[in-house]
Design a protein around this motif. Structure first.
Motif, short mmCIF file in Angstrom:
data_model
loop_
_atom_site.label_atom_id
_atom_site.label_comp_id
_atom_site.label_asym_id
_atom_site.label_seq_id
_atom_site.Cartn_x
_atom_site.Cartn_y
_atom_site.Cartn_z
N SER A 381 0.82 -1.22 0.00
CA SER A 381 0.00 0.00 0.00
C SER A 381 0.86 1.26 0.00
CB SER A 381 -0.96 -0.01 1.19
OG SER A 381 -0.26 -0.03 2.41
N VAL A 384 2.02 1.40 -3.93
CA VAL A 384 1.04 1.61 -5.00
C VAL A 384 -0.28 2.19 -4.51
CG1 VAL A 384 2.06 -0.23 -6.39
CG2 VAL A 384 0.14 -0.76 -4.86
N MET A 388 -4.96 0.33 -5.38
CA MET A 388 -4.31 -0.64 -6.26
C MET A 388 -3.93 -1.90 -5.50
SD MET A 388 -3.52 -1.42 -9.29
CE MET A 388 -3.74 0.14 -10.12
N THR A 389 -3.54 -1.76 -4.24
CA THR A 389 -3.23 -2.92 -3.42
C THR A 389 -4.42 -3.87 -3.36
OG1 THR A 389 -1.63 -1.77 -2.03
CG2 THR A 389 -2.70 -3.69 -1.06
N SER A 391 -6.97 -4.11 -5.45
CA SER A 391 -7.24 -4.70 -6.77
C SER A 391 -6.29 -5.86 -7.06
CB SER A 391 -7.12 -3.64 -7.85
OG SER A 391 -8.17 -2.71 -7.79
N ILE A 392 -5.02 -5.68 -6.75
CA ILE A 392 -4.03 -6.73 -6.98
C ILE A 392 -4.36 -7.97 -6.15
CG2 ILE A 392 -1.61 -7.38 -6.64
CD1 ILE A 392 -0.90 -4.45 -7.30
N GLN A 497 -11.15 0.31 -8.76
CA GLN A 497 -10.47 1.43 -9.41
C GLN A 497 -11.32 2.70 -9.42
OE1 GLN A 497 -7.15 1.36 -10.42
NE2 GLN A 497 -7.36 -0.53 -9.22
N LYS A 500 -10.76 5.41 -6.04
CA LYS A 500 -9.66 6.35 -5.84
C LYS A 500 -10.10 7.81 -5.95
CE LYS A 500 -4.83 7.07 -7.06
NZ LYS A 500 -3.69 6.62 -7.89
N HIS A 509 -2.79 6.77 0.45
CA HIS A 509 -1.74 5.78 0.73
C HIS A 509 -1.76 5.45 2.21
CE1 HIS A 509 0.30 6.01 -3.20
NE2 HIS A 509 -0.19 7.23 -3.21
#
Length: 510
Positions: A381, A384, A388-389, A391-392, A497, A500, A509
């Protein structure tokens, strides 16, 4: 926030530990439930097609209990504090349910008794669990939210490891893992009894070792008061009854379709819930129009209708995330026993060996979640961002479900659980860290409770609609549910996504 407001004290590791240790016990209860209730129901005579209906207790109790407890805990203050009275009450009744569950075969209607105990267990766990989510936000400053929810997730994973491994571990010690037809093995009985003790002890630890901030202290930290956050109820008074009418019409439509198309009767519950929500929202609007702004119903409906934008966007992510999880909890035992161990006979050694292997698989994904929460999520985290963390991690979990669809080797499924465990860790940490940093502190309990709606509604859909879909398309073939689960997590990863844009840059973050 008021620029002159003081900061909450920074918590050290011991403080973070004590705040969330009770969740270790709560998750032992959830793990015993998730890994063993399909086994219990099948052993007591339930067919595989009836499992979703019996499991409906879990999401339904969460749907009812969590918003109510969230609303009440925001407004509670007594000798125990704000959230801790609910920790204790839920723990007492959850421990009692775990103790009584293995005694089901001794009752005249064992399957009915087991289902009743599941309702009581899940309701009690929800009474304890919901305030724990808000408790982290109450006790920690904004820059510690990610760390706080990571520690809580680690305890969730550790508790789930203990709860999931109980039957297998007892079998290694020589405890019998088989029983006469219709009876529960001793491994299951002693697991539930041991879990009852562990759950109560862990929750009691948090109650004894923590001291909540008083309402005056919370106000000094810059949190909004409940009076200052009453806008949702005022907005509710300005609404028409059109949306309520549409909900009621949708509920009646589902009921008519079930009757006319002879669909599974479990789907009647879905129609009833839609109709009941429409009726309750109409009552709430009426009360708000009459100036009765302090009642629980109008407050809950008003807050639901006026959710902050970040919560609305996370709701879609939660919907698909928890759809997959509920599919997994219901169907992993039937899938593994039938396709990997080759048995659907609940009295056979092969079936019970497969059911115990499910406990091992659940232990692995929960163990991976505990480690990932502390070792992977904070690093990822920071690099990215939280969005995004998440989603991955969800994508890695989807790959794990795809392995269940294609792999028929028991040992190889351990690899699948690594991806699922990473996703589980992120589901338990990232959305709550984002919410705690972007919601009014005075209403953290009710918003966390309402957020749970987007956890339980997909579970209710799985419990009602999924059974009908499987009966239509893949009767007697539960393996296809794993493909549905994989697709759900892919959709959730993409939906993340959109979140954000609703998060202030300073909170994007960890």
């Amino acid at each position: 926030m008021d620029a002159t407001a003081s900061q909450k004290p920074r918590q050290g590791f011991a403080g973070l530990w004590n705040i969330s240790f009770g969740f270790f016990g709560i998750q032992i209860g959830f793990a015993l439930q998730n890994a063993n209730m399909s086994r219990v129901f099948q052993t007591l005579g339930s067919s595989i097609d009836d499992l979703p209906a019996l499991w409906v207790a879990a999401p339904l109790t969460g749907l009812i209990v969590q918003p109510i407890i969230g609303h009440m805990s925001d407004r509670t203050w007594n000798r125990l504090g704000r959230r801790r009275p609910y920790f204790l009450t839920g723990a007492i009744f959850a421990a009692l349910s775990l103790f009584l569950m293995p005694l089901s075969p001794a009752f005249g209607a064992p399957l009915l008794f087991a289902a009743a105990m599941l309702w009581m267990l899940d309701a009690s766990l929800n009474v304890s669990m919901e305030p724990f989510r808000a408790f982290v936000g109450d006790m920690l400053r904004t820059d510690q939210h990610s760390a706080g929810y990571a520690v809580q997730t680690a305890f969730i994973g550790a508790g789930a490891v203990v709860g999931s491994i109980f039957p297998w571990f007892l079998q290694q010690l020589g405890v019998s893992n088989v029983a006469a037809d219709g009876g529960l093995p001793d491994t299951v009985k002693w697991s539930f009894w041991g879990g009852a003790i562990a759950l109560f002890a862990a929750v009691l630890w948090t109650i004894v070792t923590t001291r909540e901030y008083s309402p005056e202290q919370m106000a000094s930290f810059g949190g909004h008061t409940l009076e200052e956050t009453g806008q949702p109820v005022r907005a509710l008074a300005a609404k028409t009854y059109l949306s309520s009418s549409l909900w009621i019409a949708a509920g009646l439509g589902v009921i008519v379709l079930v009757q006319s198309l002879e669909l599974q009767k479990e789907m009647l519950l879905l129609g009833a819930l839609l109709g009941v929500y429409g009726l309750l929202s109409a009552i709430a609007i009426s009360m708000a129009k009459q100036g009765k702004s302090t009642n629980m119903l109008s407050s809950i409906v008003g807050d639901f209708a006026g959710m902050p934008e970040v919560m609305k966007r996370l709701a879609l992510v939660q919907f698909f995330s928890w759809s997959a999880l509920f599919i997994m909890w219901i169907n992993t035992t039937p899938v593994v026993t039938q396709y990997v161990f080759g048995s659907t006979d609940t009295a056979s050694a092969a079936y019970n060996e497969g059911a115990n292997w499910v406990n091992v698989l659940f232990t692995v994904y929960n163990g991976v979640a505990a480690v990932s929460a502390l070792a992977l999520l904070p690093i990822l985290s920071r690099k990215v961002g939280q969005v995004m963390t998440h989603s991955i991690c969800l994508t890695l979990g989807a790959l794990g479900f795809l392995m269940f669809f294609f792999v028929r080797d028991a040992q190889s499924l351990l690899l699948a659980e690594i991806g699922i465990g990473i996703a589980w860790a992120s589901i338990l940490a990232m959305p709550y860290a984002i919410l705690a940093s972007n919601l009014p502190q005075a209403k953290l309990g009710i918003y966390m409770g309402l957020f749970n709606i987007f956890i339980v509604v997909p579970q209710l859909l799985v419990a009602t609609v999924m059974g009908q879909i499987m009966l239509w398309l893949f009767p007697g073939e539960p393996i296809w549910t794993m493909l549905f689960a994989a697709g759900s997590w892919i959709v959730a990863a993409l939906a993340m996504q959109r979140v954000k844009a609703a998060i202030p840059q300073e909170n994007a973050h960890a």
